[in-house]
Design a protein around this motif. Structure first.
Motif, PDB file in Angstrom:
ATOM      1  N   LYS A   9       0.850  -1.190   0.000  1.00 38.10           N
ATOM      2  CA  LYS A   9       0.000   0.000   0.000  1.00 38.10           C
ATOM      3  C   LYS A   9       0.885   1.240   0.000  1.00 38.10           C
ATOM      4  O   LYS A   9       2.066   1.175   0.307  1.00 38.10           O
ATOM      5  CB  LYS A   9      -0.901  -0.005   1.232  1.00 38.10           C
ATOM      6  CG  LYS A   9      -1.932  -1.100   1.205  1.00 38.10           C
ATOM      7  CD  LYS A   9      -2.873  -0.979   2.368  1.00 38.10           C
ATOM      8  CE  LYS A   9      -3.907  -2.099   2.315  1.00 38.10           C
ATOM      9  NZ  LYS A   9      -4.833  -2.030   3.420  1.00 38.10           N
ATOM     10  N   MET A  10       0.281   2.371  -0.316  1.00 42.29           N
ATOM     11  CA  MET A  10       1.015   3.615  -0.353  1.00 42.29           C
ATOM     12  C   MET A  10       1.636   3.890   1.021  1.00 42.29           C
ATOM     13  O   MET A  10       0.996   3.694   2.044  1.00 42.29           O
ATOM     14  CB  MET A  10       0.058   4.759  -0.735  1.00 42.29           C
ATOM     15  CG  MET A  10       0.774   5.958  -1.284  1.00 42.29           C
ATOM     16  SD  MET A  10      -0.286   7.368  -1.664  1.00 42.29           S
ATOM     17  CE  MET A  10      -1.599   6.697  -2.599  1.00 42.29           C
ATOM     18  N   SER A  11       2.851   4.311   1.037  1.00 43.55           N
ATOM     19  CA  SER A  11       3.541   4.534   2.310  1.00 43.55           C
ATOM     20  C   SER A  11       2.974   5.751   3.032  1.00 43.55           C
ATOM     21  O   SER A  11       2.295   6.593   2.444  1.00 43.55           O
ATOM     22  CB  SER A  11       5.029   4.718   2.074  1.00 43.55           C
ATOM     23  OG  SER A  11       5.261   5.975   1.461  1.00 43.55           O
ATOM     24  N   GLN A  12       3.277   5.850   4.296  1.00 44.64           N
ATOM     25  CA  GLN A  12       2.809   6.981   5.095  1.00 44.64           C
ATOM     26  C   GLN A  12       3.414   8.284   4.596  1.00 44.64           C
ATOM     27  O   GLN A  12       2.783   9.327   4.655  1.00 44.64           O
ATOM     28  CB  GLN A  12       3.131   6.762   6.563  1.00 44.64           C
ATOM     29  CG  GLN A  12       2.314   5.674   7.200  1.00 44.64           C
ATOM     30  CD  GLN A  12       2.666   5.478   8.663  1.00 44.64           C
ATOM     31  OE1 GLN A  12       3.647   6.000   9.155  1.00 44.64           O
ATOM     32  NE2 GLN A  12       1.844   4.712   9.355  1.00 44.64           N
ATOM     33  N   ASP A  13       4.654   8.225   4.101  1.00 43.48           N
ATOM     34  CA  ASP A  13       5.284   9.434   3.564  1.00 43.48           C
ATOM     35  C   ASP A  13       4.502   9.961   2.366  1.00 43.48           C
ATOM     36  O   ASP A  13       4.302  11.161   2.225  1.00 43.48           O
ATOM     37  CB  ASP A  13       6.734   9.150   3.160  1.00 43.48           C
ATOM     38  CG  ASP A  13       7.630   8.870   4.358  1.00 43.48           C
ATOM     39  OD1 ASP A  13       7.297   9.324   5.469  1.00 43.48           O
ATOM     40  OD2 ASP A  13       8.667   8.212   4.165  1.00 43.48           O
ATOM     41  N   ALA A  14       4.077   9.064   1.504  1.00 47.66           N
ATOM     42  CA  ALA A  14       3.304   9.483   0.338  1.00 47.66           C
ATOM     43  C   ALA A  14       1.959  10.054   0.768  1.00 47.66           C
ATOM     44  O   ALA A  14       1.502  11.062   0.226  1.00 47.66           O
ATOM     45  CB  ALA A  14       3.109   8.308  -0.610  1.00 47.66           C
ATOM     46  N   ASP A  15       1.314   9.442   1.762  1.00 49.18           N
ATOM     47  CA  ASP A  15       0.041   9.972   2.278  1.00 49.18           C
ATOM     48  C   ASP A  15       0.225  11.372   2.833  1.00 49.18           C
ATOM     49  O   ASP A  15      -0.591  12.262   2.603  1.00 49.18           O
ATOM     50  CB  ASP A  15      -0.524   9.060   3.369  1.00 49.18           C
ATOM     51  CG  ASP A  15      -1.087   7.764   2.820  1.00 49.18           C
ATOM     52  OD1 ASP A  15      -1.420   7.725   1.619  1.00 49.18           O
ATOM     53  OD2 ASP A  15      -1.195   6.799   3.599  1.00 49.18           O
ATOM     54  N   ALA A  16       1.287  11.569   3.585  1.00 46.01           N
ATOM     55  CA  ALA A  16       1.557  12.881   4.179  1.00 46.01           C
ATOM     56  C   ALA A  16       1.816  13.914   3.084  1.00 46.01           C
ATOM     57  O   ALA A  16       1.360  15.058   3.178  1.00 46.01           O
ATOM     58  CB  ALA A  16       2.745  12.799   5.133  1.00 46.01           C
ATOM     59  N   ILE A  18       0.698  13.882  -0.055  1.00 47.27           N
ATOM     60  CA  ILE A  18      -0.549  14.169  -0.759  1.00 47.27           C
ATOM     61  C   ILE A  18      -1.484  15.013   0.101  1.00 47.27           C
ATOM     62  O   ILE A  18      -2.085  15.976  -0.376  1.00 47.27           O
ATOM     63  CB  ILE A  18      -1.236  12.860  -1.195  1.00 47.27           C
ATOM     64  CG1 ILE A  18      -0.389  12.193  -2.282  1.00 47.27           C
ATOM     65  CG2 ILE A  18      -2.649  13.111  -1.694  1.00 47.27           C
ATOM     66  CD1 ILE A  18      -0.823  10.792  -2.632  1.00 47.27           C
ATOM     67  N   SER A  19      -1.603  14.694   1.387  1.00 49.31           N
ATOM     68  CA  SER A  19      -2.502  15.464   2.250  1.00 49.31           C
ATOM     69  C   SER A  19      -1.980  16.868   2.514  1.00 49.31           C
ATOM     70  O   SER A  19      -2.728  17.741   2.936  1.00 49.31           O
ATOM     71  CB  SER A  19      -2.738  14.731   3.572  1.00 49.31           C
ATOM     72  OG  SER A  19      -1.526  14.634   4.299  1.00 49.31           O
ATOM     73  N   ALA A  24      -5.763  19.822  -1.098  1.00 47.73           N
ATOM     74  CA  ALA A  24      -6.190  18.631  -0.371  1.00 47.73           C
ATOM     75  C   ALA A  24      -7.134  18.949   0.780  1.00 47.73           C
ATOM     76  O   ALA A  24      -7.678  18.053   1.403  1.00 47.73           O
ATOM     77  CB  ALA A  24      -4.972  17.872   0.167  1.00 47.73           C
TER      78      ALA A  24
END
Length: 81
Positions: A9-16, A18-19, A24
């Motif tokens: 799944k998408m890593s937490q770094d990528a989530d952070a 994007i958000s 966003a």
């Protein structure tokens, strides 16, 4: 048949990342009308009639009476009778 690993799944770094994008942010609900937001309200016909009667008695609009009631409830709390 070969056993394969599920895709990561998408890593937490990528989530952070994007958000953190400027677009966003969640948009507030309701339609903006000047300094206010238009909302939808469901009310019983009997209560609506009483609101309309009070508005006519005070020479105010229905929206003004509802706004006043909400303001008083938020500022002063609800009183049990």
């Amino acid at each position: 048949m070969a056993i394969t690993k599920p895709k990561a799944k998408m890593s937490q770094d990528a989530d952070a990342f994007i958000s953190g994008a400027p677009d966003a942010e969640a948009k507030p609900r309701g339609v903006r009308k000047g300094n206010k937001r238009q909302i939808s309200l469901t009310i019983t016909p009997a209560l609506l009639q009483r609101v309309d009667e009070l508005a006519a008695e005070l020479g105010q609009s229905r929206a003004a009476i509802i706004n006043m009631a909400i303001y008083r409830a938020v500022e002063h709390g609800l009183i049990k009778e």
